[in-house]
Design a protein around this motif. Structure first.
Motif: not given
Lengths: 479, 441
Positions: A175-196
């Motif tokens: 699994m790998m995951e990154v979390l992006a933030s613009d200060g107000a909100q955060v969004q995440s993306r994983t690879w290959p997802g939770h069923m990998g």
């Protein structure tokens, strides 16, 4: 181990015991976690031994588990299991019973392409460190994780009917995951997802093309910060394989575990909306939908030659052309329902009590590629990479959010949406499925963490799926 | 605990190393029942030895189940052969150094005090009491006994023993499937008052005689039962950890000492409340003490362990939110219900998951008794409902709290079966967002 387990079952040939089984697991686990580019944790749990004894006395189950295989400890566990069954039967209305099965002998050994326990530790660390460096905080990425878990389990099983099974397999969770933030909100993306996860060794990292997808998850997580949300009330959605596996898991897999029909999981995991009289006639899904439980396919993590109460691996149709035709059962429950046991009794470790569990629970392939399905969609969304999931006590009302949605207009992907959320009622949802992609898109998606039972067990299991389209789905959830 | 000593002696021979070792013994007697009868009885023993070895900023961990000198030797050799080749964690500074010992206390082994025979007798009486109403009982009756010892190279040597018990009974109507739940847990079984437990269960069963209705999605004024407010608080507390702050996932980032909720909302982590399950030590062996989290609506502290204290600069406290307590308010439960013209009474929650933890957005469902309140009275049973909310908004919308708090046991059901308590009053919350109905009970 073979000698120990056979000696133990012999000690259980007592007149009052109508059925007994014994299982021993020998398990190796290894985990590696990088955070923000540095090694946060690396550890092992090797040579973990667990033994469980289950006896049926006066129609009541008693169970004892231990990690100590000394004679003294096993004798103590035998006495405890017997005592538990005897006292448990004081609070009993209906006796547990089921017909006998012919004994079988089984051996199975899985060989991964790259045995993670034989690879040099430096090689594993080196590979993962490179990935961790590639996705460490940069631009709007504020947090990142690279994670690996490897498991090797050798299982011995025997029962009072003379069945004996010995199997060994490897499972890997990358699994790998990154979390992006613009200060107000955060969004995440994983690879290959939770069923990998998968029945494999270290080669699973290469199969999932981790290196080729580091830039993609960074870009998508960053883009999600400024992406719109879905605005319409209803939409056609195509669900990608990783997330569809979870949709299948929650709204069909758990719903068709027949211990739930009898309330055996009310105290924790819940019930099911399915009633025994629905079997054979209930229109669970559209005619395009065929779903089966298949513990005979060694490609999935749910493969076993014999389950944890002596039933040989089986492929069983659960939904045939949209109609509910069978259930996932234990021997006791199959007997109550007038069905053949489906080989779905599993215990995560030797000292766990076996429960009705999904094995390889699969949506049969239809026709065509994902690209063809997108091209055939006038307006809709391709949703994948699970972000959150929730389903009710009866497995009837679900709501899922994925990390990302790809907006489709006139057969082409034209943009992304953030936190796409849809909900539905199980029967209505599966009846809205109008197309499942073909064998070229079909593959196993797997998880290390399906929780059930008390004390809790985390099961490793697989779902064979191909992307599928669902028409006119409720996407109006506003948070 | 001789394995721990053996490992400690091995590691003490390497002055260049730091280490933390935890040896844990856990055993359970676990009765699971359904349809007013035994499902199965499980007895299980787990002994584990966990060690993390540090060399400078490099570390390696191993866990051994049922260890012996041979497996310990192998594990240490394995660790020493790799540790120099590992990348560093630049944020590791030192191990825990808080040597404060918890006050010794007498711990009764509830596995012996509440044997299986007694459990089945208690359950048979409860089953008989609900049977005339056509209800069966489902649930679990658990006793654990666990012993834990932690040592580290800074001289910490801490032992903790506990033996919690947990009884959860769901009464399910055999025809309608309407369900209500009553639970009790603690460390001293003498506190379990069977009559009182039964009275509360039967009172809830009384509500189940009403008609079952469905309701439309929308916002409703709701009464959250203590286990619901407690569970929301547990989820909210995720963001009160220094770890969540460090990972940019905390709602409370930038809100320290700011007013976040109404002044009648106070939340603390309190291991000393006699009605709750006690906790001697928190993360890495730090003494577990009272910690104010929300004080009259103001966010006061992050829960912070040794590692994240060094990394974030926040004060270390070792709290983990294992003894959360929401302070009581001023109204009686009848007054809270009586103040609602049309709303809901929610008994229990199910399958919650964060959508976005930083925003505290969440979805989940009601379970085990959802009731319609009309003109200040419970009048109907309602199908289970889905909510999609922000927990922070729920707390902002708390209008009033009951004048007493109730201990609610919760089971942590992954790995070993852990038992914790939360103490919470009923709460009146306005504009709670029901996003859909399950159309089932």
């Amino acid at each position: 181990m073979e000698q120990i387990i056979k000696q133990t079952i012999q000690k259980l040939s007592l007149p009052e015991i109508t059925f007994a089984d014994v299982r021993i697991t020998h398990t190796d686990n290894e985990f590696i976690a990088f955070q923000n580019g540095y090694l946060r944790a690396y550890g092992t749990n090797l040579d973990s031994i667990a033994l469980g004894i289950r006896v049926l006395i006066n129609g009541c189950w008693g169970f004892a588990g231990t990690q100590d295989l000394s004679n003294h400890s096993i004798d103590k566990a035998i006495n405890t299991a017997i005592s538990n069954a005897r006292y448990g039967s004081l609070f009993q209305k209906n006796k547990v019973e089921f017909p006998p099965l012919s004994p079988v002998q089984a051996e199975y050994e899985h060989h991964p392409e790259q045995d993670p326990f034989k690879m040099p530790k430096e090689e594993k660390i080196g590979y993962l460190h490179k990935l961790a460096e590639a996705i460490k905080p940069q631009g709007k990425i504020v947090h990142s994780v690279v994670y690996a878990m490897f498991m090797r389990q050798e299982k011995y099983y025997t029962n009072s009917e003379g069945t004996y099974s010995h199997s060994t397999y490897y499972n890997t969770l990358p699994m790998m995951e990154v979390l992006a933030s613009d200060g107000a909100q955060v969004q995440s993306r994983t690879w290959p997802g939770h069923m990998g996860a998968g029945r494999a060794g270290f080669e699973l990292f290469h199969k999932h093309k981790f290196e080729e997808n580091t830039e993609r998850i960074i870009r998508e997580a960053t883009d999600l910060l400024s992406a719109p949300t879905i605005e319409e009330d209803k939409a056609d959605i195509i669900i990608g394989s990783g997330h569809l596996a979870l949709q299948l898991h929650e709204s069909v897999g758990h719903a068709t575990e027949a211990d739930r029909i009898f309330g055996m999981e009310i105290s924790y995991a819940g019930k099911t909306f399915i009633k025994p009289e629905m079997i054979g006639s209930f229109q669970y899904a559209s005619p395009q939908v065929n779903i089966f439980s298949d513990s005979t396919d060694p490609r999935g993590m749910g493969y076993h030659p014999v389950d944890d109460e002596g039933v040989v691996g089986k492929k069983v149709d659960i939904i045939k052309n949209g109609i509910l035709v069978n259930q996932q059962t234990s021997r006791q429950i199959a007997h109550l329902l007038g069905l053949e046991p489906s080989s779905n009794m599993k215990a995560s470790y030797g000292d766990d009590f076996p429960l009705v569990r999904m094995t390889n629970f699969c949506l049969a392939p239809g026709e065509g590629t994902l690209d063809q399905l997108i091209a055939d969609t006038e307006h809709g969304y391709l949703l994948d990479f699970t972000k959150t999931w929730s389903i009710d006590d009866n497995r009837n009302n679900f709501q899922f959010t994925t990390e990302i949605g790809y907006r489709i207009e006139k057969g082409k992907i034209v943009g992304i949406v953030k936190e796409p959320t849809y909900y539905g009622i199980t029967k209505e949802f599966w009846n809205s499925c109008d197309r499942v992609c073909g064998p070229e898109e079909w593959d196993y998606q797997s998880t290390f963490s399906c929780g059930k039972g008390e004390p809790g067990q985390s099961m490793q299991l697989s779902h064979g799926v191909a992307p599928a389209r669902f028409r006119n789905i409720d996407v109006r959830v506003k948070i | 605990m001789k394995n721990l000593e053996y490992l400690k002696n091995l590691l003490d021979a390497h002055p260049e190393l730091q280490y933390e070792i935890i040896e844990q013994y856990w055993t359970t007697d676990f009765l699971r029942f359904y349809h007013s009868q035994t499902n199965y009885n499980i007895s299980k023993e787990v002994t584990s030895l966990n060690a993390t070895i540090y060399k400078g900023k490099k570390s390696f961990s191993f866990m051994l189940d049922n260890a012996n000198s041979q497996t310990i030797d192998n594990a240490v050799q394995d660790a020493l052969s790799i540790i120099d080749k590992l990348p560093e964690d630049p944020y590791f500074v030192d191990l825990e150094n808080d040597k404060t010992l918890a006050k010794p206390r007498e711990v009764i082994n509830n596995i012996e005090v509440v044997p299986l025979k007694l459990k089945t007798e208690v359950l048979a009486r409860i089953a008989n009491a609900v049977a005339p109403y056509n209800f069966d009982i489902f649930g679990s009756f658990v006793c654990n006994y666990q012993k834990y010892r932690l040592v580290n190279s800074n001289g910490l040597d801490k032992i903790s023993v506990s033996s919690p018990y947990y009884l959860e009974v769901k009464a399910v109507h055999n025809k309608s499937q309407v369900t209500v739940v009553e639970a009790f847990g603690g460390e001293d079984f003498q506190y379990f008052q069977e009559r009182n437990f039964l009275d509360k269960l039967l009172q809830k069963i009384g509500y189940c005689a009403y008609d079952i209705v469905d309701i439309e999605p929308g916002t409703y004024d709701v009464i959250l039962a203590p286990r619901c407010l407690g569970e929301f608080t547990q989820y909210l507390a995720y963001g009160m950890s220094a770890r969540a702050l460090d990972q940019h996932s905390s709602f409370f980032e930038g809100k320290l000492n700011q007013k976040v909720f109404p002044e009648w909302v106070s939340v603390c982590d309190d291991p000393n409340d006699p009605e709750m399950i006690h906790k001697d030590y928190g993360s890495n062996g730090h003494i577990y003490r009272y910690l104010s989290l929300i004080d009259q609506g103001i966010f006061r502290n992050f829960m912070c362990d040794n590692y994240y204290s060094h990394k974030t600069g926040l004060p270390k406290n070792g709290n983990t939110g294992s003894c959360l307590k929401i302070e009581a308010g001023e109204k009686t439960l009848d007054e809270l219900i009586g103040s609602i013209k049309r709303g809901l009474f929610i008994s229990s929650l199910h399958y919650m998951n964060f959508i976005n933890p930083k925003e505290t957005s969440i979805t989940g469902l009601t379970r085990d008794g959802t009731f319609l309140i009309e003109n200040g009275k419970i009048t109907k049973v309602v199908n289970n409902l889905r909510f999609t909310e922000k927990i922070a908004r729920i707390f902002e919308h708390i209008q009033a709290l009951e004048n007493r708090s109730h201990p609610v046991p919760f089971s942590g059901n992954y790995s070993i079966f852990d038992i914790e308590t939360v103490k919470s009053p009923h709460a009146l919350v306005k504009d709670f967002n029901i996003s859909s109905s399950t159309k089932t009970i």
